[in-house]
Structures are given as C-alpha cells and as structure tokens.
Design an enzyme around this catalytic site. Structure first.
Site, PDB file in Angstrom:
ATOM      1  N   HIS A 107      31.007  50.869  41.734  1.00 53.86           N
ATOM      2  CA  HIS A 107      30.077  51.497  40.795  1.00 53.86           C
ATOM      3  C   HIS A 107      28.640  51.205  41.213  1.00 53.86           C
ATOM      4  O   HIS A 107      28.340  50.119  41.728  1.00 53.86           O
ATOM      5  CB  HIS A 107      30.296  50.967  39.378  1.00 53.86           C
ATOM      6  CG  HIS A 107      31.711  51.071  38.903  1.00 53.86           C
ATOM      7  ND1 HIS A 107      32.394  52.265  38.832  1.00 53.86           N
ATOM      8  CD2 HIS A 107      32.585  50.126  38.480  1.00 53.86           C
ATOM      9  CE1 HIS A 107      33.620  52.043  38.381  1.00 53.86           C
ATOM     10  NE2 HIS A 107      33.753  50.754  38.168  1.00 53.86           N
ATOM     11  N   GLU A 125      30.785  45.556  34.693  1.00 54.47           N
ATOM     12  CA  GLU A 125      31.882  45.487  33.726  1.00 54.47           C
ATOM     13  C   GLU A 125      32.541  44.117  33.734  1.00 54.47           C
ATOM     14  O   GLU A 125      32.338  43.300  34.637  1.00 54.47           O
ATOM     15  CB  GLU A 125      32.915  46.571  34.040  1.00 54.47           C
ATOM     16  CG  GLU A 125      33.511  46.464  35.420  1.00 54.47           C
ATOM     17  CD  GLU A 125      34.250  47.730  35.837  1.00 54.47           C
ATOM     18  OE1 GLU A 125      34.126  48.760  35.163  1.00 54.47           O
ATOM     19  OE2 GLU A 125      34.953  47.679  36.866  1.00 54.47           O
ATOM     20  N   HIS A 183      36.447  47.100  44.154  1.00 57.60           N
ATOM     21  CA  HIS A 183      37.479  46.545  43.278  1.00 57.60           C
ATOM     22  C   HIS A 183      38.548  47.585  42.982  1.00 57.60           C
ATOM     23  O   HIS A 183      38.352  48.792  43.208  1.00 57.60           O
ATOM     24  CB  HIS A 183      36.865  46.072  41.956  1.00 57.60           C
ATOM     25  CG  HIS A 183      36.227  47.173  41.156  1.00 57.60           C
ATOM     26  ND1 HIS A 183      34.951  47.611  41.378  1.00 57.60           N
ATOM     27  CD2 HIS A 183      36.701  47.933  40.140  1.00 57.60           C
ATOM     28  CE1 HIS A 183      34.651  48.580  40.543  1.00 57.60           C
ATOM     29  NE2 HIS A 183      35.714  48.799  39.775  1.00 57.60           N
ATOM     30  N   ARG A 203      34.980  56.666  44.314  1.00 55.71           N
ATOM     31  CA  ARG A 203      36.241  56.313  44.962  1.00 55.71           C
ATOM     32  C   ARG A 203      36.018  56.152  46.456  1.00 55.71           C
ATOM     33  O   ARG A 203      35.570  57.069  47.136  1.00 55.71           O
ATOM     34  CB  ARG A 203      37.300  57.397  44.728  1.00 55.71           C
ATOM     35  CG  ARG A 203      37.894  57.423  43.347  1.00 55.71           C
ATOM     36  CD  ARG A 203      39.191  58.253  43.335  1.00 55.71           C
ATOM     37  NE  ARG A 203      39.467  58.702  41.989  1.00 55.71           N
ATOM     38  CZ  ARG A 203      39.330  59.954  41.559  1.00 55.71           C
ATOM     39  NH1 ARG A 203      38.930  60.885  42.386  1.00 55.71           N
ATOM     40  NH2 ARG A 203      39.582  60.264  40.312  1.00 55.71           N
TER      41      ARG A 203
END
Length: 335
Positions: A107, A125, A183, A203
């Site tokens: 991200h 996150e 991740h 992705r």
C-alpha cells in the site's frame, strides 16, 4: 435545524457492514460471525467504513438505516476533537476470512496517494489474528535487502516467493503493517484489520491466479515498485502486552500510531454481579468489535443494546457513560 437533528441522542449504535466477494474468501464470516450478506464467497466485511467503495449503515438507534457518512455530516461532533479527517471518518475496520492465500501486495503512504491517486489517503494497517489454522502463515517484508531491479527480475522469472519473509502465526497475534511493507495474509486465517480509510492496494504478485471469468487478476507492478520498502524487515516481534485488571474487566493496548489506537477488552461479569462502566469522553469516538462471546449495553435512558459475536458498535465521542454486562472479547478502536 430539522426536527430530526433537534431530537438526536448521543448513544452507541450497531453497524451493518458492506460485504466483498473476493475469490479467496470463504464462509466463516457467515457461519461463525452471523454476517447475513449476499456476497458469495464472503471474503471481507467492512464493519466500520465511510469509504465510497463500501459504506457501513447504522443498524439500531435513532440513525437506523442511515449511511455512516451521512450521520457524520449531520453530527461531526460524533468523531470527537482529536481525529483530523476533514469531516470524514479517518479509519476503516474490517473482518477478513482468507480461505485461500491473498495476493502479495503493498500500500502507498499518504504522500504518494495524495500525489498519484487524486488526493486519497494511503494505507497503514494493523492485523489482529482472530483465528488461524495450525500451519497458517503470512508474508511480511523481505528476508534480505532488495532493490527495484532485483524485485522486477524476480517477478519476471517467477522466483519472487523465495525472497518474501513467511511468518508462522497463531490466534491472538498482532502485526503492524506500515505503508510500503510487502505483505499477504495466508490461507486459513481470520483477521480483524484496522486501517486508514483507504482502498488503495497495489498487487505485486498473485500466483498466476485467474478471476471468476478466467482472466488473470490485474497487477499494479509499476506503482508497487514505486512505493515498496526494499529493506529487510526483520522478523516481526509481538508487541509488549500488559493486561490491566479491574472488577469484571481487563484491557490491554495492542497498537498506538498516529492513525489509530487499538485496545483489547475482556469483559466477564458472570461472577462479580456488577456492571462495568464505559466512558468514551469527547476526545475521540470508539468502535467496539465483538470477536467472542455476547453481552448487553445498558444506557441511561433505560434502553439496551444486545451484543453478539461479530457485532460492531459505534460509540460517539461525548456519549454518556453506559454500563456493560456479559462475557465477551472486544477490540476497541479510536483515534
């Protein structure tokens, strides 16, 4: 001022989530968490969200049936004095059921997202492992320092997996995933995710997987390479956690960063015969996500709210002190 805004009550209310049918999802959110949503498979539920890609809706109280974003426009004071979201909720809370491996992804941070994604937020996150299969793993960073060229070559010759750090996980683990960290959530894992209010995912690699129409899933390699942290991540350590007890109640801090604060609450009033007081204050809202058990919230006006496994409750900032009873485990999220 409308009659509705004149008669509002600042009280906790249930949220109904939006559901996502990504191909790697399963049935656990329906079968174990009572999510009565049409999505099949049910990969994610966006439990507390004002993001336009999937909004939560109030499911009880005076705002029942309203989208959360509309509620905040009418009552920005619900967010409290601390969150800086320009009138929008700055976080999102999800439940994620990974029946299969998720894509290897990354991200962007806020600066990259602002400059390259029309002013959107980036995405840092936190994951709380609500459940994990015996052999469950996740991907967290690289084993060794990499660079753009070496990652791109590994993607082209399909050897990228040998450079990705795979971590064995178990129930109750906590992982903080900063923007830029490569991740992936592994199969057999159920995750509660707390994140910035963003749906930006690049992705990097998806195991040559095809979508339901038979097409290879879209990758975002160039953007992913732009934002990747190429340094070795090192094996992530579990944070120091200290349970603080009082009569019928215990709490521990799981994560605190500039975007959110997450605590775990353990409530058990079966033997104490005393209700637990819960006071939010005016600094920030709280979102309560019930991961186990059930209980009741009792409000000062005599109203009550039943809580079951899988329920998500929004508690506005400045809400009057209420009482709780039951045997349950909650994540409590604020800003």
């Amino acid at each position: 001022m409308t009659n509705k805004s004149m008669t509002w009550k600042c009280e906790p209310f249930l949220l109904k989530p939006a559901g996502k049918d990504y191909i790697w999802g399963g049935r656990r959110l329906k079968d174990e968490y009572g999510k009565e949503l049409e999505a099949v498979p049910l990969a994610e539920t966006w439990e507390c969200s004002t993001h336009p890609d999937g909004e939560s809706v109030a499911a009880s109280g005076v705002h029942e049936g309203e989208k959360l974003s509309i509620i905040f426009k009418e009552h920005p004071e619900y967010m409290g004095t601390h969150p800086k979201g320009n009138g929008e909720l700055p976080i999102m809370i999800k439940l994620i059921d990974a029946k299969q491996d998720l894509s290897v992804q990354v991200h962007p941070d806020d600066e990259y997202a602002k400059n390259h994604e029309n002013g959107q937020l980036g995405k840092t996150e936190m994951w709380y492992v609500a459940d994990a299969a015996k052999d469950a793993r996740l991907i967290y960073g690289f084993y060794h320092d990499m660079d753009r060229k070496s990652v791109k070559e590994a993607l082209e010759d399909h050897t990228i997996e040998k450079y990705l750090q795979k971590i064995r996980i178990q129930k109750d683990d906590v992982f903080f995933i900063q923007a830029g960290t490569v991740h992936a959530i592994g199969a057999g894992t159920l995750i509660a995710e707390i994140q910035e209010s963003s749906n930006l995912t690049y992705r990097l690699y998806d195991y040559e997987r095809r979508d339901k129409d038979g097409n290879f899933r879209k990758l975002h390699v160039d953007k992913a390479l732009d934002v990747l942290n190429y340094k070795s991540s090192g094996s992530p350590r579990q944070p120091m956690r200290v349970l603080r007890y009082q009569n019928g109640f215990a709490r521990e801090l799981l994560c605190r960063c500039k975007y959110f604060q997450v605590e775990r609450y353990l409530l058990n009033t079966e033997r104490t015969r005393k209700l637990v007081n819960f006071d939010v204050g005016r600094n920030s809202f709280k979102v309560l996500l019930c991961l186990e058990g059930c209980g009741v919230i009792f409000m000062k006006d005599g109203q009550f709210l039943n809580i079951f496994k899988g329920d998500c409750i929004f508690v506005p900032a400045g809400c009057e002190c209420f009482k709780m009873h039951g045997k349950l485990q909650l994540l409590a999220v604020g800003c």
